[in-house]
Motif scaffolding. Structure first.
Motif, PDB file in Angstrom:
ATOM      1  N   ARG A 110       0.806  -1.221   0.000  1.00 46.16           N
ATOM      2  CA  ARG A 110       0.000   0.000   0.000  1.00 46.16           C
ATOM      3  C   ARG A 110       0.838   1.270   0.000  1.00 46.16           C
ATOM      4  NH1 ARG A 110      -3.989  -2.467  -2.231  1.00 46.16           N
ATOM      5  NH2 ARG A 110      -5.209  -3.825  -0.866  1.00 46.16           N
ATOM      6  N   GLY A 111       1.899   1.302   0.797  1.00 51.72           N
ATOM      7  CA  GLY A 111       2.719   2.504   0.836  1.00 51.72           C
ATOM      8  C   GLY A 111       3.400   2.788  -0.485  1.00 51.72           C
ATOM      9  N   ALA A 112       3.880   1.736  -1.143  1.00 49.72           N
ATOM     10  CA  ALA A 112       4.536   1.908  -2.441  1.00 49.72           C
ATOM     11  C   ALA A 112       3.552   2.421  -3.484  1.00 49.72           C
ATOM     12  CB  ALA A 112       5.148   0.585  -2.894  1.00 49.72           C
ATOM     13  N   GLU A 113       2.316   1.927  -3.441  1.00 53.81           N
ATOM     14  CA  GLU A 113       1.294   2.421  -4.379  1.00 53.81           C
ATOM     15  C   GLU A 113       1.119   3.924  -4.235  1.00 53.81           C
ATOM     16  OE1 GLU A 113      -2.269   0.306  -3.600  1.00 53.81           O
ATOM     17  OE2 GLU A 113      -1.628  -1.524  -4.611  1.00 53.81           O
ATOM     18  N   MET A 114       1.019   4.381  -2.988  1.00 53.75           N
ATOM     19  CA  MET A 114       0.798   5.812  -2.748  1.00 53.75           C
ATOM     20  C   MET A 114       1.980   6.656  -3.202  1.00 53.75           C
ATOM     21  SD  MET A 114      -1.178   5.865   0.949  1.00 53.75           S
ATOM     22  CE  MET A 114      -0.419   4.458   1.750  1.00 53.75           C
ATOM     23  N   ILE A 115       3.182   6.239  -2.812  1.00 53.04           N
ATOM     24  CA  ILE A 115       4.346   7.084  -3.083  1.00 53.04           C
ATOM     25  C   ILE A 115       4.741   7.045  -4.554  1.00 53.04           C
ATOM     26  CG2 ILE A 115       6.262   5.473  -2.670  1.00 53.04           C
ATOM     27  CD1 ILE A 115       5.928   9.045  -1.208  1.00 53.04           C
TER      28      ILE A 115
ATOM     29  N   VAL B 118      12.247   5.211 -13.430  1.00 51.83           N
ATOM     30  CA  VAL B 118      12.902   3.930 -13.162  1.00 51.83           C
ATOM     31  C   VAL B 118      12.732   3.613 -11.679  1.00 51.83           C
ATOM     32  CG1 VAL B 118      15.062   2.615 -13.297  1.00 51.83           C
ATOM     33  CG2 VAL B 118      14.644   4.483 -14.913  1.00 51.83           C
ATOM     34  N   ALA B 119      12.551   2.333 -11.356  1.00 52.50           N
ATOM     35  CA  ALA B 119      12.477   1.924  -9.954  1.00 52.50           C
ATOM     36  C   ALA B 119      13.258   0.626  -9.745  1.00 52.50           C
ATOM     37  CB  ALA B 119      11.033   1.742  -9.510  1.00 52.50           C
ATOM     38  N   ILE B 120      14.217   0.664  -8.840  1.00 51.19           N
ATOM     39  CA  ILE B 120      14.965  -0.528  -8.440  1.00 51.19           C
ATOM     40  C   ILE B 120      14.573  -0.834  -6.999  1.00 51.19           C
ATOM     41  CG2 ILE B 120      17.234  -1.554  -8.052  1.00 51.19           C
ATOM     42  CD1 ILE B 120      18.295   0.419 -10.213  1.00 51.19           C
ATOM     43  N   VAL B 121      13.874  -1.933  -6.824  1.00 50.58           N
ATOM     44  CA  VAL B 121      13.322  -2.305  -5.520  1.00 50.58           C
ATOM     45  C   VAL B 121      14.194  -3.384  -4.896  1.00 50.58           C
ATOM     46  CG1 VAL B 121      11.322  -3.338  -4.359  1.00 50.58           C
ATOM     47  CG2 VAL B 121      10.989  -1.675  -6.222  1.00 50.58           C
ATOM     48  N   THR B 122      14.376  -3.302  -3.585  1.00 53.36           N
ATOM     49  CA  THR B 122      15.065  -4.381  -2.876  1.00 53.36           C
ATOM     50  C   THR B 122      14.170  -4.930  -1.773  1.00 53.36           C
ATOM     51  OG1 THR B 122      17.118  -5.032  -1.774  1.00 53.36           O
ATOM     52  CG2 THR B 122      16.254  -2.865  -1.229  1.00 53.36           C
TER      53      THR B 122
ATOM     54  N   THR C 204       7.900  -4.003  -6.059  1.00 58.60           N
ATOM     55  CA  THR C 204       8.187  -3.914  -7.499  1.00 58.60           C
ATOM     56  C   THR C 204       6.891  -3.825  -8.294  1.00 58.60           C
ATOM     57  OG1 THR C 204      10.067  -5.376  -7.074  1.00 58.60           O
ATOM     58  CG2 THR C 204       9.499  -4.971  -9.382  1.00 58.60           C
ATOM     59  N   ASP C 205       5.910  -4.629  -7.906  1.00 60.77           N
ATOM     60  CA  ASP C 205       4.634  -4.655  -8.631  1.00 60.77           C
ATOM     61  C   ASP C 205       3.931  -3.308  -8.555  1.00 60.77           C
ATOM     62  OD1 ASP C 205       5.184  -7.402  -8.937  1.00 60.77           O
ATOM     63  OD2 ASP C 205       4.146  -7.858  -7.068  1.00 60.77           O
ATOM     64  N   ALA C 206       3.986  -2.680  -7.382  1.00 67.43           N
ATOM     65  CA  ALA C 206       3.319  -1.390  -7.208  1.00 67.43           C
ATOM     66  C   ALA C 206       3.946  -0.320  -8.084  1.00 67.43           C
ATOM     67  CB  ALA C 206       3.369  -0.971  -5.740  1.00 67.43           C
ATOM     68  N   PHE C 207       5.258  -0.307  -8.177  1.00 68.56           N
ATOM     69  CA  PHE C 207       5.924   0.697  -9.011  1.00 68.56           C
ATOM     70  C   PHE C 207       5.740   0.389 -10.491  1.00 68.56           C
ATOM     71  CE2 PHE C 207       8.049   1.894  -5.112  1.00 68.56           C
ATOM     72  CZ  PHE C 207       8.187   3.269  -5.256  1.00 68.56           C
ATOM     73  N   ALA C 208       5.914  -0.871 -10.878  1.00 69.84           N
ATOM     74  CA  ALA C 208       5.833  -1.237 -12.298  1.00 69.84           C
ATOM     75  C   ALA C 208       4.514  -0.828 -12.914  1.00 69.84           C
ATOM     76  CB  ALA C 208       6.052  -2.737 -12.454  1.00 69.84           C
ATOM     77  N   TYR C 209       3.414  -1.014 -12.168  1.00 72.31           N
ATOM     78  CA  TYR C 209       2.086  -0.789 -12.730  1.00 72.31           C
ATOM     79  C   TYR C 209       1.483   0.545 -12.296  1.00 72.31           C
ATOM     80  CZ  TYR C 209       2.748  -5.730 -13.692  1.00 72.31           C
ATOM     81  OH  TYR C 209       3.253  -6.933 -14.124  1.00 72.31           O
ATOM     82  N   SER C 210       2.318   1.442 -11.802  1.00 72.85           N
ATOM     83  CA  SER C 210       1.832   2.768 -11.430  1.00 72.85           C
ATOM     84  C   SER C 210       1.904   3.717 -12.618  1.00 72.85           C
ATOM     85  CB  SER C 210       2.661   3.335 -10.275  1.00 72.85           C
ATOM     86  OG  SER C 210       3.994   3.604 -10.697  1.00 72.85           O
ATOM     87  N   ASN C 211       1.127   4.802 -12.509  1.00 81.32           N
ATOM     88  CA  ASN C 211       1.150   5.841 -13.537  1.00 81.32           C
ATOM     89  C   ASN C 211       0.920   5.215 -14.913  1.00 81.32           C
ATOM     90  OD1 ASN C 211       1.780   8.019 -11.576  1.00 81.32           O
ATOM     91  ND2 ASN C 211       3.673   6.850 -11.326  1.00 81.32           N
ATOM     92  N   GLU C 212       1.820   5.424 -15.850  1.00 84.24           N
ATOM     93  CA  GLU C 212       1.674   4.810 -17.175  1.00 84.24           C
ATOM     94  C   GLU C 212       2.645   3.651 -17.376  1.00 84.24           C
ATOM     95  OE1 GLU C 212       2.032   7.974 -19.987  1.00 84.24           O
ATOM     96  OE2 GLU C 212       0.191   8.960 -19.331  1.00 84.24           O
ATOM     97  N   GLY C 213       3.155   3.135 -16.266  1.00 87.24           N
ATOM     98  CA  GLY C 213       4.139   2.054 -16.329  1.00 87.24           C
ATOM     99  C   GLY C 213       5.530   2.573 -16.064  1.00 87.24           C
ATOM    100  N   VAL C 214       6.232   1.967 -15.114  1.00 86.26           N
ATOM    101  CA  VAL C 214       7.568   2.403 -14.716  1.00 86.26           C
ATOM    102  C   VAL C 214       8.533   1.234 -14.887  1.00 86.26           C
ATOM    103  CG1 VAL C 214       8.990   3.212 -12.789  1.00 86.26           C
ATOM    104  CG2 VAL C 214       6.645   4.063 -13.060  1.00 86.26           C
ATOM    105  N   ALA C 215       9.640   1.466 -15.577  1.00 88.04           N
ATOM    106  CA  ALA C 215      10.659   0.418 -15.725  1.00 88.04           C
ATOM    107  C   ALA C 215      11.163   0.025 -14.336  1.00 88.04           C
ATOM    108  CB  ALA C 215      11.812   0.924 -16.585  1.00 88.04           C
ATOM    109  N   SER C 216      10.884  -1.214 -13.931  1.00 87.64           N
ATOM    110  CA  SER C 216      11.143  -1.638 -12.555  1.00 87.64           C
ATOM    111  C   SER C 216      11.891  -2.961 -12.530  1.00 87.64           C
ATOM    112  CB  SER C 216       9.826  -1.784 -11.782  1.00 87.64           C
ATOM    113  OG  SER C 216       9.116  -0.568 -11.755  1.00 87.64           O
ATOM    114  N   ALA C 217      12.689  -3.143 -11.490  1.00 84.14           N
ATOM    115  CA  ALA C 217      13.410  -4.397 -11.290  1.00 84.14           C
ATOM    116  C   ALA C 217      13.532  -4.669  -9.801  1.00 84.14           C
ATOM    117  CB  ALA C 217      14.786  -4.340 -11.948  1.00 84.14           C
ATOM    118  N   LEU C 218      13.805  -5.937  -9.484  1.00 89.08           N
ATOM    119  CA  LEU C 218      13.882  -6.382  -8.095  1.00 89.08           C
ATOM    120  C   LEU C 218      15.222  -7.043  -7.836  1.00 89.08           C
ATOM    121  CD1 LEU C 218      12.630  -7.085  -5.319  1.00 89.08           C
ATOM    122  CD2 LEU C 218      11.587  -9.097  -6.407  1.00 89.08           C
TER     123      LEU C 218
END
Length: 355
Positions: free
Chosen positions: A215-220, A228-232, A297-311
């Motif tokens: 939930r927090g990642a969805e909001m932020i 770009v988002a690199i999640v750990t 990672t899922d929250a960032f990848a599918y946010s806005n119009e799509g964000v290049a994301s990796a884990l």
């Protein structure tokens, strides 16, 4: 690891940060990272973002989540026993005989998950379930419990602290994923201390409420709108007993960070990360997710119009217990892989498959 980094690591992980009640831990994290950032963002529910180059248009996120699993007081009996519900994926089977902290407006109240002796239990009927585990705070009535400041909704965490094991491992509750918050803070510190002039804005995100659905990642993510988002996060060491490698893959503590394949992972970004690992001779492991990664990672990848994301995950033994375990070598190598990926990333890089 230098002395003050290690002091922060132990102080940060020993502090309780249950889902929905992360604020005190977030303050500790911000105090540590503040010298290495230009500005910070705080949102309504407590996610924090340390920002380097806030004026830059191209935005890169490195992210971890700040919350840990816990319990809520749900019902207090007339005799003063407390029944609970989960706050996140807490394991009822490990609860009996554990010491706990109940976080009240009056301060911490100590308690235990009580449990009857082995020779008076029935083998099947008396296995731990959410219906029969209970907390004892040394009270003899409901009124006495309430006078301690305890009520339905009071949050409960296990009373366990971080320790070293054989000088190779860290062991404690809430490495999932407080260890990630430590790692991304160390990346920011390395950038500052190495005097790296990034050509983009770096957003070091410590998000809340991952354990109950990202939930927090969805909001932020909607607030930052990154490119770009690199999640750990953490991933299971499947070489410890009782894991099935056929279904869970082959991952070990001590063999380096783990990169993830899956629909939410942008493959051009993943290839870049792997290329960095190979060039810098950072060992790494691979795993696959059949649908969602189950991480922010899922929250960032599918946010806005799509964000290049990796884990990029750190292998962990005994997830969602009080003895979660990770290797020091993996900790340092995960920090290095995130750092080396960030510092080589060109501003404005277009990760699209079809241009």
């Amino acid at each position: 690891m230098n002395k003050d980094s290690k002091e922060f690591l132990f102080k940060y992980l020993n502090n309780a940060s249950p889902t929905g009640f992360e604020a005190e831990g977030q303050k500790l994290w911000l105090d540590y990272i503040r010298p290495y950032i230009d500005d910070y963002i705080s949102d309504t529910y407590g996610s924090l973002v340390g920002v380097i180059n806030p004026e830059a248009k191209y935005k890169v996120v490195i992210e971890a989540h700040a919350d840990e699993i816990s319990w809520f007081v749900n019902y207090i009996t007339d005799q003063g026993y407390i029944y609970v519900i989960r706050n996140g994926g807490s394991d009822h089977q490990i609860a009996p005989s554990k010491k706990v902290n109940l976080h009240t407006k009056k301060g911490i109240v100590k308690g235990v998950f009580g449990w009857p002796a082995i020779h008076v239990r029935k083998e099947k009927e008396d296995a731990p379930t959410l219906k029969n585990i209970f907390v004892d705070v040394g009270a003899s009535s409901k009124e006495e419990v309430e006078n301690m400041g305890i009520h339905p909704g009071t949050v409960i965490t296990f009373d366990d602290e971080l320790m070293e094991l054989n000088e190779k491992y860290l062991v404690g509750r809430a490495l999932d994923n407080r260890i990630g918050g430590f790692m991304i803070a160390q990346v920011a510190r390395k950038i500052k201390e190495n005097k790296i002039d990034l050509p983009f804005g770096l957003y070091v995100v410590n998000a809340v409420q991952e354990e109950i659905g990202l939930r927090g990642a969805e909001m932020i993510a909607h607030k930052i709108k990154p490119d770009v988002a690199i999640v750990t996060d953490v991933t299971h060491d499947t070489n410890s007993p009782m894991y099935d490698k056929i279904t869970s893959g082959d991952i070990s503590c001590g063999k380096g960070p783990t990169v993830c394949y899956g629909p939410a992972v942008q493959n051009n970004l993943l290839d870049m990360i792997i290329g960095v690992a190979e060039k810098k001779e950072i060992p790494f492991q691979r795993r696959a997710s059949s649908r969602s990664t189950g991480t922010d990672t899922d929250a960032f990848a599918y946010s806005n119009e799509g964000v290049a994301s990796a884990l990029i995950s750190i292998p962990l033994k005994y997830m969602h217990t009080t003895v979660e375990m990770c290797a020091y070598d993996d900790l340092e190598q995960t920090i290095d892989l995130i750092y080396e990926t960030v510092v080589q990333l060109p501003s404005g890089h277009d990760f699209r498959y079809i241009k």
